[in-house]
Design an enzyme around this catalytic site. Structure first.
Site, PDB file in Angstrom:
ATOM      1  CB  SER A 140       0.355   4.488   5.892  1.00 20.24           C
ATOM      2  OG  SER A 140      -0.168   3.414   6.652  1.00 20.24           O
ATOM      3  CE1 TYR A 153      -4.116   5.701   3.005  1.00 20.20           C
ATOM      4  CE2 TYR A 153      -2.863   4.006   4.161  1.00 20.20           C
ATOM      5  CZ  TYR A 153      -3.347   5.290   4.097  1.00 20.20           C
ATOM      6  OH  TYR A 153      -3.085   6.184   5.109  1.00 20.20           O
TER       7      TYR A 153
END
Length: 244
Positions: A140, A153
């Site tokens: 990401s 995350y």
């Protein structure tokens, strides 16, 4: 091998970016194993869309963090289609909470799915993908954005990037590429969950292209790395419309 003979496993392939990747690879002539964690309705919808294209495909329910389930998924691919050429790791979860409020149960859950799961699937891919194949992980752009609330995350995605870069070197001589795609904000239920309209509008305005990304923006990148992009190896491809 021709594209018509190639076989791809896509984890998290029943919805969001994963579903679009599945459909993109189907258009490229791949036979597909569509992994999903538990939402059979989403999986059925994806399989119906694949059936409409005439693609060869099976759905396979498996927790990517369960090594026995992952092994069984690869066994099913080999049994059904004769082997595996491409593995795309799309399964993931994204709870958002400040670090000081992060409880250990949530942390363990994120690590289990995003990091352990990616590692287990990638491990089997390294053992089973045929020469000329590709392993594609998903990170990401949050690792560069450093947006508050995404500590757990981002930490797992940083780990995925490390796995990717090291494995590319460990597979020297095997003719298998290993790369990671790192999307920015994408218009999916996973990203939009819990965000108000003002926050979404602000994030959408960040890229110079002036909009939020879509699964249709990411899937062709994955397909390129899976097929013709053979000279891209051991890389993290940031796909965020120029936001960073």
């Amino acid at each position: 091998m021709s594209k018509a003979q190639r076989v791809a496993i896509v984890t998290g392939g029943s919805r969001g970016i994963g579903r679009q990747v599945v459909l993109e690879l189907a258009e490229e002539g791949y036979a597909l194993v569509v992994n999903y964690a538990g939402n059979k309705a989403d999986a059925d919808e994806t399989m119906a869309a694949l059936a409409a294209t005439g693609a060869k495909a099976i759905a396979f329910q498996a927790d990517v963090a369960d090594e026995n389930a992952v092994n069984a998924m690869f066994d099913a691919a080999e049994r059904e289609f004769g082997g595996v050429d491409v593995v795309v790791n799309m399964a993931g979860i994204m709870p958002v909470t400040p670090l000081v409020e992060l409880d250990l149960d949530t942390l363990d859950r994120v690590i289990r799915t995003n990091l352990r799961g990616a590692l287990l699937v990638t491990q089997q891919a390294a053992l089973r993908v045929r020469p000329g194949g590709a392993i594609i992980n998903t990170s990401s752009s949050i690792t560069k954005f450093s947006r508050p609330g995404y500590t757990a995350y981002a930490a797992t995605k940083g780990g995925v990037e490390a796995i990717t870069l090291i494995l590319a070197r460990e597979l020297r001589g095997r003719d298998i590429t290993v790369n990671t795609v790192a999307p920015g904000p994408i218009d999916t239920e996973l990203f939009l969950r819990g965000k108000d309209e003002e926050t979404i509008a602000r994030i959408a305005a960040e890229p110079p292209l002036g909009r939020m990304g879509t699964p249709e923006d990411i899937a062709p990148i994955v397909a390129f790395l899976a097929g013709p992009g053979r000279w891209i190896n051991g890389q993290v491809v940031y796909a965020n419309g120029g936001a960073v």
